[in-house]
Design a protein around this motif. Structure first.
Motif, short mmCIF file in Angstrom:
data_model
loop_
_atom_site.label_atom_id
_atom_site.label_comp_id
_atom_site.label_asym_id
_atom_site.label_seq_id
_atom_site.Cartn_x
_atom_site.Cartn_y
_atom_site.Cartn_z
N PHE A 13 0.81 -1.21 0.00
CA PHE A 13 0.00 0.00 0.00
C PHE A 13 0.85 1.27 0.00
CE2 PHE A 13 -4.17 -1.87 1.95
CZ PHE A 13 -4.44 -2.47 0.73
N ARG A 17 0.59 4.57 -2.56
CA ARG A 17 0.51 5.97 -2.16
C ARG A 17 1.64 6.78 -2.78
NH1 ARG A 17 -0.49 3.19 2.74
NH2 ARG A 17 -2.69 3.28 3.35
N GLU A 143 -4.24 -7.43 2.97
CA GLU A 143 -3.47 -6.37 2.29
C GLU A 143 -2.65 -6.90 1.11
OE1 GLU A 143 -0.10 -2.94 3.09
OE2 GLU A 143 -1.39 -3.56 4.75
N LEU A 226 -7.51 2.92 1.29
CA LEU A 226 -7.05 1.60 0.86
C LEU A 226 -7.55 0.51 1.82
CD1 LEU A 226 -3.43 2.38 -0.37
CD2 LEU A 226 -5.42 1.80 -1.77
N ALA A 238 -10.70 -3.23 -6.81
CA ALA A 238 -9.25 -3.07 -6.65
C ALA A 238 -8.54 -3.06 -8.00
CB ALA A 238 -8.70 -4.19 -5.77
#
Length: 344
Positions: A13, A17, A143, A226, A238
């Protein structure tokens, strides 16, 4: 193409970003070139309305002062959702596999729209026979699995396109989209649900209850978009987010379809509002909340035909509008070429 339901690979993640801080901007020189040519074309200034804006948009995000649309692509991401066990859909999960077969046989609405508008079509099977967990009791993805699915969506558009039309298919996915909106924007579950594939009043009640339970279960984790995506979203959402992001990095303009595709856009917008600057909303869905979501992400739809089919049907129709706008701009004669007198 099939994606394992939980893949250990993919972008963490934090890397996603980071990508959102390095997005290319609109090409100002291309916009200026389009405006200069538009001023010379045999028409009153501004007389083609949004068609003129569309040409500037294509030029800006393809970085081409002479914009073209030669290789448009419809990309559909399909998966299954465990929340259907809550009775939120009018159709059974078996329709997922049947619709994939229908796409392959050329029998779906999107097949006809692609033929009519000369658009390429790719359909991606995101482990459609392995539903995500029921979001009322468990997270849709962990995740690593969510990051891998975003990465899959980024890779799915490889192979070349100059206009990306995004769509989805999956029984129950208007429920998970509603959960994403409720988690991002608050309000009541009822604010974000709609008939989807045609549920009755009792089905709407079950749908609202499922959305409320899913979001309440995750109430301490909703500040991170997220986390919202992985906990109450779905694989197709996603993957769509990944495709939108990859298109920006590759300077490909994007047409967003309806209610479910917009959920992926809403996640990116919550992370970085400018991440959707290369996107146009094709249409406003008949799902009641879609118009409110488009307002939140600052997108004015090209049309409102009361559609709620999904499978990129609205985006494919909008592709025809974009192609026509570009053809008019590139093919019209200038005042000098046509020996037409200017005003005044």
């Amino acid at each position: 193409m099939a994606l394992p339901p939980h893949s250990p690979s993919g972008l963490p993640f934090d890397d996603i970003r980071d990508l959102l801080t390095r997005l290319p901007e609109a090409d100002a020189a291309a916009i200026a070139a389009v405006r200069a040519r538009d001023a010379e074309l045999t028409k009153p200034a501004g007389s083609l309305g949004r068609l003129e804006e569309i040409v500037e948009w294509v030029a800006a995000w393809s970085a081409n002062p002479k914009p073209r649309v030669d290789r448009p692509l419809v990309a559909i991401f399909a998966t299954a959702h465990g929340v259907t066990r809550q009775g939120v859909s009018a159709f059974p999960d078996s329709v997922n596999r049947q619709m994939l077969e229908n796409f392959a046989a050329g029998g779906a609405a999107i097949n006809q729209l692609c033929v009519a508008n000369d658009i390429g079509l790719k359909v991606f099977d995101l482990a459609i026979d392995v539903p995500t967990p029921d979001i009322t009791v468990d997270d849709a993805m962990d995740e690593p699995g969510c990051a891998a699915t975003i990465a899959f969506g980024m890779e799915a558009i490889a192979g070349g396109t100059d206009l990306l039309c995004l769509g989805e298919m999956g029984i129950g996915n208007t429920t998970v989209a509603a959960a994403v909106y409720h988690a991002l924007y608050g309000g009541r579950p009822e604010d974000w649900i709609g008939p989807g594939t045609g549920v009755d009043a009792e089905g709407l009640r079950r749908k609202a209850e499922a959305v409320g339970r899913a979001v309440q279960r995750n109430k301490d984790h909703l500040s991170d978009p997220l986390e919202v995506l992985r906990r109450v979203g779905g694989r197709e959402i996603a993957a769509l987010a990944g495709a939108i992001l990859a298109a920006r990095l590759q300077r490909i303009p994007v047409l967003l379809d309806g209610y479910v595709v917009t959920a992926a856009a809403a996640v990116l917008h919550a992370l970085e509002p400018s991440s959707l600057d290369h996107c146009l909303a094709a249409h406003r869905s008949a799902e009641p909340a879609h118009g409110r979501v488009l307002e939140r992400i600052a997108k004015r739809p090209l049309f409102d035909f009361g559609m709620r089919l999904g499978e990129a049907s609205g985006a494919a129709l909008a592709c025809g509008i974009v192609k026509n706008a570009v053809a008019v701009h590139s093919g019209m004669a200038t005042f000098e070429q046509a020996s037409v007198s200017r005003k005044g």
